[in-house]
Design a protein around this motif. Structure first.
Motif, PDB file in Angstrom:
ATOM      1  N   THR A 142     -16.540  11.231  50.699  1.00 52.87           N
ATOM      2  CA  THR A 142     -18.315  10.367  50.393  1.00 52.87           C
ATOM      3  C   THR A 142     -18.602  11.182  49.921  1.00 52.87           C
ATOM      4  O   THR A 142     -20.032  10.521  49.438  1.00 52.87           O
ATOM      5  CB  THR A 142     -18.342  10.424  52.748  1.00 52.87           C
ATOM      6  N   ALA A 143     -19.269  12.522  50.183  1.00 52.97           N
ATOM      7  CA  ALA A 143     -20.412  13.006  48.996  1.00 52.97           C
ATOM      8  C   ALA A 143     -20.227  12.661  47.430  1.00 52.97           C
ATOM      9  O   ALA A 143     -21.248  12.666  46.991  1.00 52.97           O
ATOM     10  CB  ALA A 143     -19.843  14.547  49.491  1.00 52.97           C
ATOM     11  N   GLU A 144     -18.909  13.243  47.208  1.00 56.82           N
ATOM     12  CA  GLU A 144     -19.003  12.523  45.962  1.00 56.82           C
ATOM     13  C   GLU A 144     -19.600  11.189  45.627  1.00 56.82           C
ATOM     14  O   GLU A 144     -20.283  10.817  44.312  1.00 56.82           O
ATOM     15  CB  GLU A 144     -17.467  12.640  45.617  1.00 56.82           C
ATOM     16  N   ARG A 145     -18.942   9.879  45.879  1.00 58.65           N
ATOM     17  CA  ARG A 145     -19.159   8.494  45.399  1.00 58.65           C
ATOM     18  C   ARG A 145     -20.974   8.599  46.569  1.00 58.65           C
ATOM     19  O   ARG A 145     -21.617   7.167  45.680  1.00 58.65           O
ATOM     20  CB  ARG A 145     -18.472   7.127  46.431  1.00 58.65           C
ATOM     21  N   GLY A 146     -21.429   9.510  47.814  1.00 59.05           N
ATOM     22  CA  GLY A 146     -22.494   8.401  48.330  1.00 59.05           C
ATOM     23  C   GLY A 146     -23.359   7.404  48.338  1.00 59.05           C
ATOM     24  O   GLY A 146     -22.066   6.070  49.003  1.00 59.05           O
ATOM     25  N   ASP A 147     -23.977   6.681  47.824  1.00 61.45           N
ATOM     26  CA  ASP A 147     -24.211   5.790  48.458  1.00 61.45           C
ATOM     27  C   ASP A 147     -24.639   4.643  46.343  1.00 61.45           C
ATOM     28  O   ASP A 147     -25.202   3.582  46.158  1.00 61.45           O
ATOM     29  CB  ASP A 147     -26.740   5.190  48.718  1.00 61.45           C
ATOM     30  N   GLN A 148     -23.869   5.645  45.662  1.00 62.64           N
ATOM     31  CA  GLN A 148     -23.760   4.820  44.040  1.00 62.64           C
ATOM     32  C   GLN A 148     -23.042   3.703  44.187  1.00 62.64           C
ATOM     33  O   GLN A 148     -23.011   3.133  43.133  1.00 62.64           O
ATOM     34  CB  GLN A 148     -23.764   6.056  43.452  1.00 62.64           C
ATOM     35  N   VAL A 149     -21.801   3.007  45.082  1.00 65.31           N
ATOM     36  CA  VAL A 149     -21.371   1.965  44.961  1.00 65.31           C
ATOM     37  C   VAL A 149     -21.231   1.597  45.971  1.00 65.31           C
ATOM     38  O   VAL A 149     -19.911   1.929  47.510  1.00 65.31           O
ATOM     39  CB  VAL A 149     -19.488   2.759  44.163  1.00 65.31           C
ATOM     40  N   ARG A 150     -21.987   0.857  46.874  1.00 67.43           N
ATOM     41  CA  ARG A 150     -22.135   0.527  48.392  1.00 67.43           C
ATOM     42  C   ARG A 150     -22.046  -1.446  47.501  1.00 67.43           C
ATOM     43  O   ARG A 150     -22.279  -1.811  46.663  1.00 67.43           O
ATOM     44  CB  ARG A 150     -23.313  -0.031  48.653  1.00 67.43           C
ATOM     45  N   SER A 151     -20.523  -1.323  49.007  1.00 69.10           N
ATOM     46  CA  SER A 151     -20.155  -2.978  48.009  1.00 69.10           C
ATOM     47  C   SER A 151     -21.832  -4.004  49.195  1.00 69.10           C
ATOM     48  O   SER A 151     -21.831  -3.467  50.255  1.00 69.10           O
ATOM     49  CB  SER A 151     -18.709  -3.627  49.250  1.00 69.10           C
ATOM     50  N   ILE A 152     -22.140  -5.200  48.174  1.00 78.00           N
ATOM     51  CA  ILE A 152     -23.200  -5.810  48.807  1.00 78.00           C
ATOM     52  C   ILE A 152     -23.087  -7.185  48.621  1.00 78.00           C
ATOM     53  O   ILE A 152     -22.031  -7.553  47.794  1.00 78.00           O
ATOM     54  CB  ILE A 152     -24.728  -5.090  48.418  1.00 78.00           C
ATOM     55  N   PRO A 153     -23.476  -8.499  49.848  1.00 75.15           N
ATOM     56  CA  PRO A 153     -22.957  -9.299  48.988  1.00 75.15           C
ATOM     57  C   PRO A 153     -23.859 -10.214  47.846  1.00 75.15           C
ATOM     58  O   PRO A 153     -24.773  -9.725  46.863  1.00 75.15           O
ATOM     59  CB  PRO A 153     -23.617 -10.230  50.356  1.00 75.15           C
ATOM     60  N   VAL A 154     -22.173 -10.793  47.477  1.00 76.22           N
ATOM     61  CA  VAL A 154     -22.985 -11.365  45.920  1.00 76.22           C
ATOM     62  C   VAL A 154     -22.851 -13.334  46.210  1.00 76.22           C
ATOM     63  O   VAL A 154     -21.984 -13.746  47.009  1.00 76.22           O
ATOM     64  CB  VAL A 154     -22.039 -11.253  44.924  1.00 76.22           C
ATOM     65  N   ASP A 155     -24.786 -13.712  46.477  1.00 76.55           N
ATOM     66  CA  ASP A 155     -24.505 -15.079  46.073  1.00 76.55           C
ATOM     67  C   ASP A 155     -24.210 -15.382  48.204  1.00 76.55           C
ATOM     68  O   ASP A 155     -23.797 -16.302  48.314  1.00 76.55           O
ATOM     69  CB  ASP A 155     -23.473 -16.269  45.587  1.00 76.55           C
ATOM     70  N   GLY A 156     -25.070 -14.386  48.490  1.00 75.38           N
ATOM     71  CA  GLY A 156     -24.400 -14.647  50.170  1.00 75.38           C
ATOM     72  C   GLY A 156     -22.927 -14.083  50.817  1.00 75.38           C
ATOM     73  O   GLY A 156     -23.379 -14.505  52.079  1.00 75.38           O
ATOM     74  N   ALA A 157     -22.488 -13.905  50.262  1.00 74.74           N
ATOM     75  CA  ALA A 157     -20.754 -13.598  50.317  1.00 74.74           C
ATOM     76  C   ALA A 157     -20.530 -12.566  49.653  1.00 74.74           C
ATOM     77  O   ALA A 157     -21.008 -12.127  49.402  1.00 74.74           O
ATOM     78  CB  ALA A 157     -19.949 -14.800  49.772  1.00 74.74           C
ATOM     79  N   GLU A 158     -19.755 -11.994  51.280  1.00 75.66           N
ATOM     80  CA  GLU A 158     -19.581 -10.446  51.270  1.00 75.66           C
ATOM     81  C   GLU A 158     -17.781 -10.217  50.259  1.00 75.66           C
ATOM     82  O   GLU A 158     -16.984 -11.339  49.857  1.00 75.66           O
ATOM     83  CB  GLU A 158     -19.616 -10.240  52.898  1.00 75.66           C
ATOM     84  N   ARG A 159     -17.068  -9.178  50.205  1.00 74.77           N
ATOM     85  CA  ARG A 159     -16.587  -9.007  49.451  1.00 74.77           C
ATOM     86  C   ARG A 159     -15.395  -9.789  51.267  1.00 74.77           C
ATOM     87  O   ARG A 159     -15.597  -9.179  51.833  1.00 74.77           O
ATOM     88  CB  ARG A 159     -16.388  -7.805  49.356  1.00 74.77           C
ATOM     89  N   GLN A 160     -14.470 -10.540  50.225  1.00 74.00           N
ATOM     90  CA  GLN A 160     -13.403 -10.389  51.515  1.00 74.00           C
ATOM     91  C   GLN A 160     -12.080  -9.528  51.558  1.00 74.00           C
ATOM     92  O   GLN A 160     -11.777  -9.827  52.705  1.00 74.00           O
ATOM     93  CB  GLN A 160     -13.171 -12.129  51.084  1.00 74.00           C
ATOM     94  N   GLY A 161     -11.440  -8.985  51.025  1.00 69.22           N
ATOM     95  CA  GLY A 161     -10.601  -8.292  51.506  1.00 69.22           C
ATOM     96  C   GLY A 161     -10.262  -7.456  49.926  1.00 69.22           C
ATOM     97  O   GLY A 161     -10.616  -7.183  49.134  1.00 69.22           O
ATOM     98  N   SER A 162      -9.461  -6.734  50.672  1.00 71.17           N
ATOM     99  CA  SER A 162      -7.902  -5.333  49.712  1.00 71.17           C
ATOM    100  C   SER A 162      -8.088  -6.093  49.004  1.00 71.17           C
ATOM    101  O   SER A 162      -6.944  -7.540  49.234  1.00 71.17           O
ATOM    102  CB  SER A 162      -8.002  -4.974  50.700  1.00 71.17           C
ATOM    103  N   SER A 163      -7.125  -5.288  48.108  1.00 72.59           N
ATOM    104  CA  SER A 163      -6.216  -6.195  46.941  1.00 72.59           C
ATOM    105  C   SER A 163      -5.142  -6.693  47.290  1.00 72.59           C
ATOM    106  O   SER A 163      -4.783  -7.620  46.808  1.00 72.59           O
ATOM    107  CB  SER A 163      -5.973  -4.748  46.034  1.00 72.59           C
ATOM    108  N   THR A 164      -4.544  -5.601  48.710  1.00 67.77           N
ATOM    109  CA  THR A 164      -3.830  -6.612  48.929  1.00 67.77           C
ATOM    110  C   THR A 164      -3.801  -7.554  49.878  1.00 67.77           C
ATOM    111  O   THR A 164      -3.184  -8.407  49.782  1.00 67.77           O
ATOM    112  CB  THR A 164      -2.577  -5.284  50.068  1.00 67.77           C
TER     113      THR A 164
END
Length: 377
Positions: free
Chosen positions: A252-274
């Motif tokens: 968490t300290a390494e990543r911080g707020d540098q890679v936050r998942s935010i909506p693209v065109d109003g859509a959240e990321r749907q799920g993990s690779s699996t």
């Protein structure tokens, strides 16, 4: 340096397009409808900052029917980036290891191989064939569900990619690749202990099966408890094996707020690779190399891992029976309640015997039961 991305899905596709945008020489390897779409229309990447389509050379696997006569020419400055799922690693390695490199020698002897994949089994498998293996710990929230299209939701950076050499250390090639990735908009820390970071990521990925089976994991409730139990088993197995891993606080300290998942065109990321593998009906998932890795370590070092073993079995069933992503809970409820539904339905059968189809409807059994003082009292 020239980059050949083997597996242009969510992770590989994002890396390929961003390197291309940064002016690097990039080609991709894909299969089926995805390969056809890239050849016909390019590879489209949608991000919080917009959409970009890269016209990239696209090739099939050299050992498959997708391979065309124009398979790539490997030069001494080519970097192979392996971004297939872990269950496809062995086949991919054998497809590329023996290919000739301009000036002499084969890919496995002369070219660096990056393993931009989940799990920790890919690196030893690669090192059996390739002399120069560079592990990559991937934090890159991305989705690939449609041929020719990838969505990456990380912001302000699309992802963080820790790099090193296997089994430990780093070298000049690592640093040159990290510079190219940084120019492409990724955070690319070079870490001599990169496998420690990959083992930490493995513990996070134990949650993939929970999400793929039951849907997004809530902050509280049964799915959270299941996820935490899987991780606890994982930590116990790694400690018993003497394997170092990063902590949640360190990550968490390494990543911080540098890679936050935010909506693209109003859509959240749907799920993990699996989850995405189930959603695409890909026919296989990487659970045997995630939860299965913990099960393996548990068996070797005498640590019980019943939760991870159960998740592994459930995922195999989900693939075999083509259960949609997140729908396993429905199957469980149906298993529990279907007998009750059948009993209630047949209780209205007019026949004095259990028979199908139902010959008529009656409430006689309920009338008799309610009229019996012993039953009522």
């Amino acid at each position: 340096m020239r980059y050949l991305i083997v597996g242009a899905g969510a992770v590989g596709g994002t890396i390929a397009v961003r390197l291309h945008q940064a002016g690097r020489d990039v080609a991709v390897v894909a299969r089926g409808a995805h390969l056809e779409a890239i050849r016909a229309h390019g590879l489209t990447l949608r991000t919080p900052d917009g959409e970009y389509t890269a016209k990239l050379p696209a090739y099939g696997d050299p050992a498959s029917r997708d391979a065309a006569a124009d398979e790539p020419t490997l030069t001494p400055d080519t970097v192979l980036v392996l971004a297939v799922k872990s269950q496809d690693t062995e086949a991919a390695l054998r497809s590329w290891a023996g290919l000739p490199v301009a000036g002499g020698g084969a890919a496995a002897e002369r070219l660096p191989l990056l393993t931009a994949q989940n799990g920790v089994a890919n690196e030893p498998a690669a090192a059996r064939l390739f002399a120069r293996v560079h592990p990559v710990c991937v934090w890159l929230p991305a989705t690939h569900l449609e041929p020719g299209r990838v969505v990456a939701t990380g912001h302000p950076y699309l992802g963080m990619l820790h790099l090193g050499t296997y089994p430990r250390g780093s070298d000049e090639t690592t640093r040159r690749i990290a510079d190219d990735l940084a120019a492409a908009g990724f955070l690319a820390p070079v870490r001599d202990d990169v496998m420690r970071w990959k083992y930490g990521k493995l513990l996070r990925n134990l949650n993939n099966a929970v999400e793929a089976l039951f849907g997004r994991v809530s902050d509280t409730g049964p799915t959270r408890e299941l996820s935490e139990a899987a991780r606890a088993e994982g930590e116990a197995a790694l400690r018993a094996a003497g394997i170092a891993f990063t902590s949640v606080a360190e990550e968490t300290a390494e990543r911080g707020d540098q890679v936050r998942s935010i909506p693209v065109d109003g859509a959240e990321r749907q799920g993990s690779s699996t989850w995405q593998s189930l959603a695409r009906s890909a026919g296989s998932v990487e659970t045997d190399y995630l939860n299965g890795e913990i099960v393996l370590l548990g068996r070797v070092h005498g640590v019980p891992t019943p939760v991870n073993a159960a998740l592994q079995r459930a995922m195999r069933r989900a693939v075999r029976e083509r259960i949609p992503a997140g729908a396993f809970i429905g199957l469980v409820l149906a298993f529990l309640f279907l007998p009750l539904v059948l009993i209630v339905a047949f209780s209205f059968n007019a026949s004095p015997r259990l028979s199908f189809p139902i010959t008529g409807l009656t409430t006689r059994w309920y009338d008799e039961a309610l009229g019996d003082d012993l039953f009522v009292n």
